[in-house]
Design an enzyme around this catalytic site. Sequence first.
Site, PDB file in Angstrom:
ATOM      1  N   LYS A 251       0.838  -1.210   0.000  1.00 42.67           N
ATOM      2  CA  LYS A 251       0.000   0.000   0.000  1.00 42.67           C
ATOM      3  C   LYS A 251       0.867   1.252   0.000  1.00 42.67           C
ATOM      4  CE  LYS A 251      -4.032  -2.151   0.747  1.00 42.67           C
ATOM      5  NZ  LYS A 251      -5.189  -2.647   1.390  1.00 42.67           N
TER       6      LYS A 251
ATOM      7  N   LYS B 296      -3.818 -10.977  -6.756  1.00 41.47           N
ATOM      8  CA  LYS B 296      -4.937 -11.261  -5.858  1.00 41.47           C
ATOM      9  C   LYS B 296      -6.179 -10.460  -6.264  1.00 41.47           C
ATOM     10  CE  LYS B 296      -5.169  -9.245  -1.901  1.00 41.47           C
ATOM     11  NZ  LYS B 296      -5.072  -8.693  -0.538  1.00 41.47           N
TER      12      LYS B 296
ATOM     13  N   LYS C  12     -10.353  -5.495  -3.398  1.00 39.91           N
ATOM     14  CA  LYS C  12     -11.301  -4.391  -3.494  1.00 39.91           C
ATOM     15  C   LYS C  12     -10.676  -3.152  -4.099  1.00 39.91           C
ATOM     16  CE  LYS C  12     -12.182  -4.580   0.929  1.00 39.91           C
ATOM     17  NZ  LYS C  12     -12.725  -4.773   2.291  1.00 39.91           N
TER      18      LYS C  12
HETATM   19  P1  AMP Z   1     -10.183  -7.028   3.500  1.00 43.12           P
HETATM   20  O1  AMP Z   1     -10.890  -6.841   2.218  1.00 43.12           O
HETATM   21  O2  AMP Z   1      -8.729  -6.743   3.355  1.00 43.12           O
HETATM   22  O3  AMP Z   1     -10.835  -6.390   4.666  1.00 43.12           O
HETATM   23  O4  AMP Z   1     -10.257  -8.585   3.758  1.00 43.12           O
HETATM   24  C1  AMP Z   1     -11.294  -9.219   4.458  1.00 43.12           C
HETATM   25  C2  AMP Z   1     -11.036 -10.702   4.503  1.00 43.12           C
HETATM   26  O5  AMP Z   1     -11.126 -11.245   3.178  1.00 43.12           O
HETATM   27  C3  AMP Z   1      -9.638 -11.068   5.028  1.00 43.12           C
HETATM   28  O6  AMP Z   1      -9.738 -12.231   5.825  1.00 43.12           O
HETATM   29  C4  AMP Z   1      -8.880 -11.348   3.771  1.00 43.12           C
HETATM   30  O7  AMP Z   1      -7.807 -12.233   3.972  1.00 43.12           O
HETATM   31  C5  AMP Z   1      -9.943 -11.964   2.871  1.00 43.12           C
HETATM   32  N1  AMP Z   1      -9.624 -11.787   1.445  1.00 43.12           N
HETATM   33  C6  AMP Z   1      -9.461 -10.598   0.804  1.00 43.12           C
HETATM   34  N2  AMP Z   1      -9.165 -10.798  -0.505  1.00 43.12           N
HETATM   35  C7  AMP Z   1      -9.123 -12.150  -0.683  1.00 43.12           C
HETATM   36  C8  AMP Z   1      -8.850 -12.994  -1.820  1.00 43.12           C
HETATM   37  N3  AMP Z   1      -8.569 -12.494  -3.025  1.00 43.12           N
HETATM   38  N4  AMP Z   1      -8.903 -14.337  -1.623  1.00 43.12           N
HETATM   39  C9  AMP Z   1      -9.195 -14.854  -0.414  1.00 43.12           C
HETATM   40  N5  AMP Z   1      -9.451 -14.118   0.679  1.00 43.12           N
HETATM   41  C10 AMP Z   1      -9.419 -12.779   0.562  1.00 43.12           C
END
Ligand code: AMP
Length: 327
Positions: free
Chosen positions: A111, A194, A197
Amino acid sequence: MKRILSGIKPTGQLTLGNYIGALSHFKEYQDDSEPFIFIADLHALTLPIEPEELRKNSRDIAAFYLASGLDPKKATIFLQSAVPAHAELNAIVQNYLYMGELRRMTQFKDKAAKLKETAIGLGLFAYPVLMAADIILYDADEVPVGEDQSQHVELCRELVKRMNHRYGDILRMPKAVVPKVGARIMSLTDPSKKMSKSDPKGDIFLLDDPKAMRKKIMGAKTDMGPTVTLDPLEKPGIHNLLTIYASLDGISLEEATHRFDGYRYGDFKKAVADKLDEVMIPFRKRYDEIVESGSYREVLRDGAKRAIEVAEKTLRRVQEAVGLLVV
Ligand code: AMP
Ligand code: TRP
């Protein structure tokens, strides 16, 4: 009873990666453990975000939690910012993690690389400190997350070790639980990246309509060779689609591969899109009903009350251990 803690930060539209890697697993714990599932809204402030967007995203995540099958009678669902103990414990534990450790965090490096030096907020740097406070506050045994978050949980373990060593066993040692299949869903347009969002190309968003989801699956980047086989290195695109299918159907990657053995890519993608419809259409319907009824509000209010009770006790324990005068 075993304590579970996890959260998602309301920074953008939730993706299929969030669903498969994290969200869809939370309900699995509610019958035999005590899940604390929250909206990491303070974490969402670590990068610039419009106030209205943050509010809408927070509401959406609450609705998604409920739509995914979490039962507020069994799981405590709340907003991080509604429980002051997160910030209070953060102020204590920040002294037991070191700059060098934080600088090594992959998420921070990724980031920060996209920002000017003068625009990197202190909160972005200290992100894992607050996350450690989140985990410790609920005496969590297990933290279900996607793979990208396991490094942060490791750092929290280090913190627990350090503080327990210094003050006696005051904190519960947590561990990350990463799903066997689907811990890292990749972008549909670039399977070396990956699905995230903050990088909307190649993403499936949980609020996409079914037609848009199908279009993205049918247009997903595939690999050389005409038929489906399991080969993460040579066929990362197909591997990703097999992973998506297997996770949504609750089967192993091997079973999914066996099911589509010899399929042509077009037919295989159609089956993946059908599976996505099967899971996402009813999920979306539940989400719409929850948003419409506003029922998430009461869930969050009740959740915060329960979370505060638990968190305050831990905070008090830590305050006493480190020598703050509690009167
Ligand atoms: P965040 O969007 O960073 O708040 O992530 C929320 C949850 O979703 C966390 O446990 C991340 O590890 C999981 N996560 C986010 N992106 C992915 C992805 N591409 N594949 C699997 N898990 C994900
Ligand atoms: N950092 C997590 C993410 O980006 C969200 C989060 C904040 C979290 N605090 C947490 C996850 C504590 C698990 C436990 O996905």
